[in-house]
Motif scaffolding. Structure first.
Motif, mmCIF file in Angstrom:
data_model
loop_
_atom_site.group_PDB
_atom_site.id
_atom_site.type_symbol
_atom_site.label_atom_id
_atom_site.label_comp_id
_atom_site.label_asym_id
_atom_site.label_seq_id
_atom_site.Cartn_x
_atom_site.Cartn_y
_atom_site.Cartn_z
ATOM 1 N N LEU A 14 18.552 -14.856 33.480
ATOM 2 C CA LEU A 14 18.696 -13.674 32.906
ATOM 3 C C LEU A 14 17.571 -13.023 32.678
ATOM 4 O O LEU A 14 17.504 -11.808 32.711
ATOM 5 N N PHE A 15 16.549 -13.591 32.029
ATOM 6 C CA PHE A 15 15.429 -12.800 31.611
ATOM 7 C C PHE A 15 14.697 -12.088 32.873
ATOM 8 O O PHE A 15 13.999 -11.151 32.760
ATOM 9 N N LYS A 16 14.670 -12.937 33.946
ATOM 10 C CA LYS A 16 14.151 -12.190 35.051
ATOM 11 C C LYS A 16 14.928 -11.094 35.407
ATOM 12 O O LYS A 16 14.455 -9.965 35.972
ATOM 13 N N LEU A 33 18.700 -2.045 23.369
ATOM 14 C CA LEU A 33 18.273 -2.851 24.345
ATOM 15 C C LEU A 33 19.105 -4.208 24.136
ATOM 16 O O LEU A 33 19.506 -4.901 25.132
ATOM 17 N N ASN A 34 19.471 -4.541 22.832
ATOM 18 C CA ASN A 34 20.033 -5.687 22.578
ATOM 19 C C ASN A 34 21.437 -5.524 23.191
ATOM 20 O O ASN A 34 22.089 -6.804 23.784
ATOM 21 N N ASP A 35 22.197 -4.599 23.140
ATOM 22 C CA ASP A 35 23.674 -4.215 23.736
ATOM 23 C C ASP A 35 23.442 -4.397 25.299
ATOM 24 O O ASP A 35 24.253 -4.963 25.973
ATOM 25 N N GLN A 36 22.448 -3.769 25.849
ATOM 26 C CA GLN A 36 22.227 -3.654 27.431
ATOM 27 C C GLN A 36 22.038 -5.111 27.894
ATOM 28 O O GLN A 36 22.609 -5.505 28.811
ATOM 29 N N ALA A 41 24.068 -10.008 30.707
ATOM 30 C CA ALA A 41 24.371 -11.384 30.551
ATOM 31 C C ALA A 41 25.777 -11.576 30.937
ATOM 32 O O ALA A 41 26.063 -12.606 31.760
ATOM 33 N N PHE A 42 26.887 -10.763 30.557
ATOM 34 C CA PHE A 42 28.328 -10.866 30.680
ATOM 35 C C PHE A 42 28.609 -10.523 32.246
ATOM 36 O O PHE A 42 29.246 -11.240 33.064
ATOM 37 N N GLU A 48 29.355 -14.707 26.804
ATOM 38 C CA GLU A 48 29.924 -14.035 25.559
ATOM 39 C C GLU A 48 29.540 -14.657 24.274
ATOM 40 O O GLU A 48 29.576 -14.000 23.172
ATOM 41 N N LYS A 49 29.268 -15.922 24.632
ATOM 42 C CA LYS A 49 28.982 -16.779 23.302
ATOM 43 C C LYS A 49 27.290 -16.980 23.141
ATOM 44 O O LYS A 49 26.916 -17.522 24.048
#
Length: 220
Positions: A14-16, A33-36, A41-42, A48-49
């Motif tokens: 995910l980070f990549k 950025l957090n929302d993006q 991730a989804f 989602e968790k």
């Protein structure tokens, strides 16, 4: 341990993907950025968790440890920022933290590199121990910060992790943290006799220059 490692590997993917997406840009708010990241991730993993609050911090906010909730900031040109996310994959927790530098500021890049070097140095030292309290490990991390010329930015340097929900990380229950108040052996089993697994986190800061950085992942 296998499922924990798999969760950690997916978090690394995910980070990549975050890095490859080019979303880390000046002019965006931390919240944006957090929302993006949540949306990405989804889309990639159906996540989602999260087992702890999702953190994006930039500029002076990088001085703040996990428990604090500084006001939303806009990412600047030549900025430093860090992410701290704890996604849950099929009921197994991951916890990954990374620092990013926008631009070519050598001091900020040194901070980023020192944090990563310190993490791997601490991991190697930890691997040579057979008995170690959380307080002793915390003290070791503090010495790394001082030796590298930084202040340590948090009251903890790691914590327990496991299957969701793991042993509760309650405030004041220092036995589950790499913390000066934890005098329990980190290699001791949990209440059910199972092996415990730990996250190591490094948070270095320079209060005068108002910057910090963060690196965290599973000790394995």
């Amino acid at each position: 341990m296998t499922r924990l490692i798999e969760a950690e590997q997916k978090a690394a993917q995910l980070f990549k993907a975050i890095e490859d997406s080019g979303m880390i840009q000046p002019g965006k708010s931390e919240r944006e950025l957090n929302d993006q990241v949540f949306q990405l991730a989804f889309e990639l993993f159906g996540i989602e968790k999260y087992w702890h609050k999702r953190i994006v911090r930039s500029g002076p906010n990088t001085l703040h440890p996990y428990d604090e909730n500084p006001p939303d900031m806009i990412v600047q040109t030549d900025d430093i920022l860090f992410f701290d996310f704890g996604p849950v994959f099929e009921d197994w927790e991951a916890d990954l933290g990374r620092t990013y530098v926008i631009g070519n500021d050598r001091y900020k890049h040194k901070l980023k590199n020192d944090i990563e070097s310190a993490w791997y140095e601490a991991k190697e030292w930890f691997g040579k121990q057979t008995k170690l309290t959380g307080a002793e490990f915390y003290k070791y991390v503090i010495t790394l910060a001082k030796r590298m010329g930084w202040e340590y930015g948090s009251e903890i340097a790691g914590h327990l992790i496991g299957q969701f929900p793991h042993e509760r990380l309650e405030k004041g229950n220092y036995g589950l943290y790499v913390h000066p108040g934890n005098h329990n052996d980190m290699f001791a089993p949990d209440a059910d006799g199972n092996e415990r697994h730990w996250i190591l986190e490094i948070h270095f800061t320079d209060k005068e220059k108002q910057i910090g950085g963060f690196f965290e992942q599973l000790l394995m």
